[in-house]
Motif scaffolding. Structure first.
Motif, PDB file in Angstrom:
ATOM      1  N   TYR A 152      25.158  41.527  -2.776  1.00 49.62           N
ATOM      2  CA  TYR A 152      24.527  40.198  -2.773  1.00 49.62           C
ATOM      3  C   TYR A 152      23.064  40.306  -2.358  1.00 49.62           C
ATOM      4  O   TYR A 152      22.695  41.150  -1.542  1.00 49.62           O
ATOM      5  CB  TYR A 152      25.268  39.272  -1.813  1.00 49.62           C
ATOM      6  CG  TYR A 152      26.660  38.902  -2.262  1.00 49.62           C
ATOM      7  CD1 TYR A 152      26.881  37.856  -3.149  1.00 49.62           C
ATOM      8  CD2 TYR A 152      27.768  39.614  -1.795  1.00 49.62           C
ATOM      9  CE1 TYR A 152      28.159  37.520  -3.557  1.00 49.62           C
ATOM     10  CE2 TYR A 152      29.054  39.284  -2.200  1.00 49.62           C
ATOM     11  CZ  TYR A 152      29.244  38.241  -3.086  1.00 49.62           C
ATOM     12  OH  TYR A 152      30.506  37.913  -3.495  1.00 49.62           O
ATOM     13  N   TYR A 153      22.246  39.402  -2.933  1.00 46.52           N
ATOM     14  CA  TYR A 153      20.822  39.364  -2.595  1.00 46.52           C
ATOM     15  C   TYR A 153      20.332  37.927  -2.780  1.00 46.52           C
ATOM     16  O   TYR A 153      20.772  37.217  -3.702  1.00 46.52           O
ATOM     17  CB  TYR A 153      20.029  40.305  -3.506  1.00 46.52           C
ATOM     18  CG  TYR A 153      18.679  40.705  -2.934  1.00 46.52           C
ATOM     19  CD1 TYR A 153      18.574  41.726  -2.008  1.00 46.52           C
ATOM     20  CD2 TYR A 153      17.518  40.041  -3.324  1.00 46.52           C
ATOM     21  CE1 TYR A 153      17.347  42.101  -1.477  1.00 46.52           C
ATOM     22  CE2 TYR A 153      16.285  40.399  -2.793  1.00 46.52           C
ATOM     23  CZ  TYR A 153      16.208  41.433  -1.877  1.00 46.52           C
ATOM     24  OH  TYR A 153      14.986  41.785  -1.346  1.00 46.52           O
ATOM     25  N   PRO A 154      19.396  37.439  -1.902  1.00 43.61           N
ATOM     26  CA  PRO A 154      18.907  36.058  -2.035  1.00 43.61           C
ATOM     27  C   PRO A 154      18.158  35.859  -3.362  1.00 43.61           C
ATOM     28  O   PRO A 154      17.206  36.585  -3.655  1.00 43.61           O
ATOM     29  CB  PRO A 154      17.963  35.904  -0.838  1.00 43.61           C
ATOM     30  CG  PRO A 154      18.323  37.014   0.100  1.00 43.61           C
ATOM     31  CD  PRO A 154      18.799  38.140  -0.753  1.00 43.61           C
ATOM     32  N   SER A 155      18.585  34.883  -4.129  1.00 46.32           N
ATOM     33  CA  SER A 155      17.966  34.649  -5.438  1.00 46.32           C
ATOM     34  C   SER A 155      16.519  34.184  -5.313  1.00 46.32           C
ATOM     35  O   SER A 155      15.713  34.396  -6.226  1.00 46.32           O
ATOM     36  CB  SER A 155      18.768  33.600  -6.216  1.00 46.32           C
ATOM     37  OG  SER A 155      18.739  32.340  -5.549  1.00 46.32           O
ATOM     38  N   ASP A 175      23.848  12.265  -1.730  1.00 46.60           N
ATOM     39  CA  ASP A 175      23.562  12.286  -3.162  1.00 46.60           C
ATOM     40  C   ASP A 175      22.610  13.441  -3.447  1.00 46.60           C
ATOM     41  O   ASP A 175      21.557  13.551  -2.808  1.00 46.60           O
ATOM     42  CB  ASP A 175      22.919  10.970  -3.615  1.00 46.60           C
ATOM     43  CG  ASP A 175      23.901   9.807  -3.575  1.00 46.60           C
ATOM     44  OD1 ASP A 175      25.108  10.065  -3.772  1.00 46.60           O
ATOM     45  OD2 ASP A 175      23.481   8.665  -3.341  1.00 46.60           O
ATOM     46  N   VAL A 176      22.980  14.284  -4.387  1.00 47.66           N
ATOM     47  CA  VAL A 176      22.161  15.449  -4.725  1.00 47.66           C
ATOM     48  C   VAL A 176      21.164  15.058  -5.812  1.00 47.66           C
ATOM     49  O   VAL A 176      21.550  14.684  -6.930  1.00 47.66           O
ATOM     50  CB  VAL A 176      23.033  16.628  -5.199  1.00 47.66           C
ATOM     51  CG1 VAL A 176      22.157  17.810  -5.593  1.00 47.66           C
ATOM     52  CG2 VAL A 176      24.007  17.041  -4.106  1.00 47.66           C
ATOM     53  N   VAL A 177      19.886  15.146  -5.477  1.00 49.67           N
ATOM     54  CA  VAL A 177      18.818  14.791  -6.412  1.00 49.67           C
ATOM     55  C   VAL A 177      18.414  15.993  -7.259  1.00 49.67           C
ATOM     56  O   VAL A 177      18.187  15.882  -8.454  1.00 49.67           O
ATOM     57  CB  VAL A 177      17.583  14.252  -5.651  1.00 49.67           C
ATOM     58  CG1 VAL A 177      16.448  13.942  -6.612  1.00 49.67           C
ATOM     59  CG2 VAL A 177      17.968  13.018  -4.852  1.00 49.67           C
ATOM     60  N   GLU A 178      18.325  17.150  -6.639  1.00 50.84           N
ATOM     61  CA  GLU A 178      17.891  18.361  -7.348  1.00 50.84           C
ATOM     62  C   GLU A 178      18.696  19.558  -6.875  1.00 50.84           C
ATOM     63  O   GLU A 178      18.877  19.766  -5.678  1.00 50.84           O
ATOM     64  CB  GLU A 178      16.403  18.627  -7.102  1.00 50.84           C
ATOM     65  CG  GLU A 178      15.900  19.913  -7.739  1.00 50.84           C
ATOM     66  CD  GLU A 178      14.467  20.237  -7.363  1.00 50.84           C
ATOM     67  OE1 GLU A 178      14.037  21.373  -7.591  1.00 50.84           O
ATOM     68  OE2 GLU A 178      13.782  19.347  -6.826  1.00 50.84           O
ATOM     69  N   LYS A 179      19.189  20.339  -7.835  1.00 52.64           N
ATOM     70  CA  LYS A 179      19.904  21.576  -7.531  1.00 52.64           C
ATOM     71  C   LYS A 179      19.014  22.747  -7.904  1.00 52.64           C
ATOM     72  O   LYS A 179      18.759  22.983  -9.081  1.00 52.64           O
ATOM     73  CB  LYS A 179      21.214  21.644  -8.314  1.00 52.64           C
ATOM     74  CG  LYS A 179      22.239  20.609  -7.907  1.00 52.64           C
ATOM     75  CD  LYS A 179      23.515  20.764  -8.722  1.00 52.64           C
ATOM     76  CE  LYS A 179      24.556  19.747  -8.296  1.00 52.64           C
ATOM     77  NZ  LYS A 179      25.812  19.891  -9.086  1.00 52.64           N
ATOM     78  N   SER A 180      18.552  23.472  -6.926  1.00 52.87           N
ATOM     79  CA  SER A 180      17.701  24.616  -7.178  1.00 52.87           C
ATOM     80  C   SER A 180      18.537  25.886  -7.181  1.00 52.87           C
ATOM     81  O   SER A 180      19.502  26.015  -6.419  1.00 52.87           O
ATOM     82  CB  SER A 180      16.600  24.715  -6.120  1.00 52.87           C
ATOM     83  OG  SER A 180      15.809  25.866  -6.324  1.00 52.87           O
ATOM     84  N   GLU A 181      18.155  26.842  -8.036  1.00 53.59           N
ATOM     85  CA  GLU A 181      18.889  28.105  -8.124  1.00 53.59           C
ATOM     86  C   GLU A 181      18.804  28.922  -6.843  1.00 53.59           C
ATOM     87  O   GLU A 181      19.613  29.819  -6.625  1.00 53.59           O
ATOM     88  CB  GLU A 181      18.346  28.948  -9.287  1.00 53.59           C
ATOM     89  CG  GLU A 181      18.796  28.493 -10.655  1.00 53.59           C
ATOM     90  CD  GLU A 181      18.404  29.482 -11.738  1.00 53.59           C
ATOM     91  OE1 GLU A 181      17.426  30.235 -11.524  1.00 53.59           O
ATOM     92  OE2 GLU A 181      19.056  29.514 -12.786  1.00 53.59           O
ATOM     93  N   ASN A 182      17.810  28.614  -5.994  1.00 52.74           N
ATOM     94  CA  ASN A 182      17.644  29.427  -4.785  1.00 52.74           C
ATOM     95  C   ASN A 182      18.620  29.052  -3.678  1.00 52.74           C
ATOM     96  O   ASN A 182      18.577  29.619  -2.588  1.00 52.74           O
ATOM     97  CB  ASN A 182      16.201  29.325  -4.269  1.00 52.74           C
ATOM     98  CG  ASN A 182      15.814  27.902  -3.876  1.00 52.74           C
ATOM     99  OD1 ASN A 182      16.660  27.046  -3.630  1.00 52.74           O
ATOM    100  ND2 ASN A 182      14.519  27.641  -3.826  1.00 52.74           N
ATOM    101  N   GLY A 183      19.526  28.109  -3.942  1.00 51.25           N
ATOM    102  CA  GLY A 183      20.536  27.753  -2.956  1.00 51.25           C
ATOM    103  C   GLY A 183      20.158  26.598  -2.047  1.00 51.25           C
ATOM    104  O   GLY A 183      20.950  26.197  -1.198  1.00 51.25           O
ATOM    105  N   TRP A 184      18.950  26.038  -2.216  1.00 54.16           N
ATOM    106  CA  TRP A 184      18.519  24.862  -1.460  1.00 54.16           C
ATOM    107  C   TRP A 184      18.566  23.660  -2.394  1.00 54.16           C
ATOM    108  O   TRP A 184      17.938  23.662  -3.448  1.00 54.16           O
ATOM    109  CB  TRP A 184      17.102  25.046  -0.910  1.00 54.16           C
ATOM    110  CG  TRP A 184      17.004  26.050   0.197  1.00 54.16           C
ATOM    111  CD1 TRP A 184      16.583  27.338   0.112  1.00 54.16           C
ATOM    112  CD2 TRP A 184      17.339  25.836   1.578  1.00 54.16           C
ATOM    113  NE1 TRP A 184      16.626  27.960   1.332  1.00 54.16           N
ATOM    114  CE2 TRP A 184      17.087  27.058   2.267  1.00 54.16           C
ATOM    115  CE3 TRP A 184      17.824  24.750   2.301  1.00 54.16           C
ATOM    116  CZ2 TRP A 184      17.300  27.205   3.631  1.00 54.16           C
ATOM    117  CZ3 TRP A 184      18.046  24.897   3.663  1.00 54.16           C
ATOM    118  CH2 TRP A 184      17.776  26.110   4.313  1.00 54.16           C
TER     119      TRP A 184
END
Length: 388
Positions: A274-277, A184-193
């Motif tokens: 591509y670059y890490p957000s 279950d996904v509790v939080e979706k962060s823009e940084n990919g974690w």
């Protein structure tokens, strides 16, 4: 955009920690007005101190002047010793308290005291632990106990995702996965974690390793924006793959496509890649956790996951690097053409106006000198004497 405020607070459960000594913290999912969702941890003693200050700030609404005017909810004082049973039994009261708090008048629910208390702290992202001591134990609030007014007016339904490959965690804040695990996904962060929970476990998981149950997840991603958003590089990165960019801290770039796995397509001058957000910050904003980035690694990219097995016949629709490059150059060229046309129009207007501005002003015509007979017939005696 206006000041930040909280739209919803949900109690997820509590955690039993053993460092620096045994204690309990409650886990809250906080939904903000910018649609972000953050998980924060608070001791009950902290919550009660927050509650006392809130009552002092609003004596009328707390019922101190007239009990009939009270709208701030009640909260029992902490016990001399809070054990696991009291921590567990208090969950219903806390869940109801948070729901009522968020729905109070804006002067209370959106005041700085409330907003500051539920903001993410450093310890929420990186809790203090000791590798020699027992790891924290997590106790999630049963879903059946969440049926309340909060669920009727604005429920938070956690999305279930499936792991497409095995993942070995590299830090205590992460969670290991096996291919086929349902989380279950509790939080979706823009940084990919993404912050996930699996039974009684929880932790950060790379979004690249997860897929939704109902189909490919490209519908959640924004469309490319070839106009670009200005961002500033907060941490240098050396490209590993051919389609990545190498940048230095302080470089200014433009983000043209934000992807769920935390690897964004960016443009530096006329070069795309591509670059890490998580190493980028929107231009003009202040990053309070800049120092933490130096100790964190970027999440893996979807394209680098080996032995990935999806349950969907149709895969994600991926945009090729050539498509990004072609459309980006097309946009840059169109912008240049627009600027060139506007400059040409301006120069034509100036040229048209120049002759009128430089043209000499017309001089008034000199009247003809009157004849002698005309002066003798029409002028005064004095004037006639001057010509005689």
């Amino acid at each position: 955009m206006g000041d930040a405020f909280i739209r919803h607070i949900e109690l997820l459960g509590y955690e039993k920690r053993f460092f620096p000594s045994q204690h309990y913290v409650y886990m809250f999912l906080v939904k903000w007005n910018d649609l972000s969702e953050k998980v924060v941890y608070r001791r009950f003693t902290e919550i009660y101190e927050f509650h006392k200050v809130l009552k002092e700030m609003f004596p009328i609404e707390s019922g101190d002047i007239n009990i009939e005017n009270r709208i701030i909810p009640h909260l029992p004082a902490p016990k001399w010793f809070d054990g696991q049973r009291s921590t567990e039994n208090r969950q219903g009261t806390l869940a109801e308290y948070c729901y009522t708090l968020v729905n109070l008048p804006h002067k209370i629910s959106r005041c700085l005291h409330v907003v500051s208390f539920f903001k993410v702290r450093h310890d929420d992202m990186n809790p203090v632990t000791d590798s020699q001591i027992k790891k924290p134990e997590v106790f999630l609030l049963p879903k059946d106990s969440k049926q309340s007014l909060a669920d009727i007016t604005g429920p938070i339904v956690l999305q279930t995702y499936r792991a497409i490959a095995d993942y070995e965690k590299s830090s205590t804040s992460e969670m290991a996965l096996k291919a086929g695990d349902m989380v279950d996904v509790v939080e979706k962060s823009e940084n990919g974690w993404w912050f996930c929970q699996l039974k009684n476990k929880q932790g950060w998981v790379p979004a690249a390793y997860l897929e939704p149950m109902d189909g490919p997840d490209e519908s959640e991603e924004q469309q490319p924006n070839y106009a670009g958003e200005p961002y500033v590089v907060q941490k240098s990165y050396t490209a590993v793959e051919e389609d990545e960019l190498t940048l230095k801290e302080g470089d200014t770039i433009e983000v043209i496509h934000k992807l769920l796995d935390g690897w964004w397509v960016i443009r530096k001058d006329e070069t795309m890649g591509y670059y890490p957000s998580m190493y980028l910050q929107k231009a003009g904003e202040v990053n309070p956790v800049k120092s933490e980035l130096r100790n964190r690694s970027a999440p893996p990219r979807r394209s680098t996951i080996r032995n990935a097995k999806s349950i969907h016949k149709q895969g994600r629709k991926q945009i090729s690097q050539e498509t990004y490059r072609r459309n980006s150059k097309k946009y840059i060229q169109s912008q240049r053409n627009m600027q060139r046309n506007s400059q040409n129009k301006a120069s034509v207007i100036i040229e048209k106006n120049e002759p009128q501005e430089n043209k000499a002003k017309a001089q008034p015509a000199v009247p003809p000198r009157p004849s002698k007979d005309l002066i003798l017939n029409r002028c005064t005696e004095e004037t006639r004497r001057k010509i005689l």
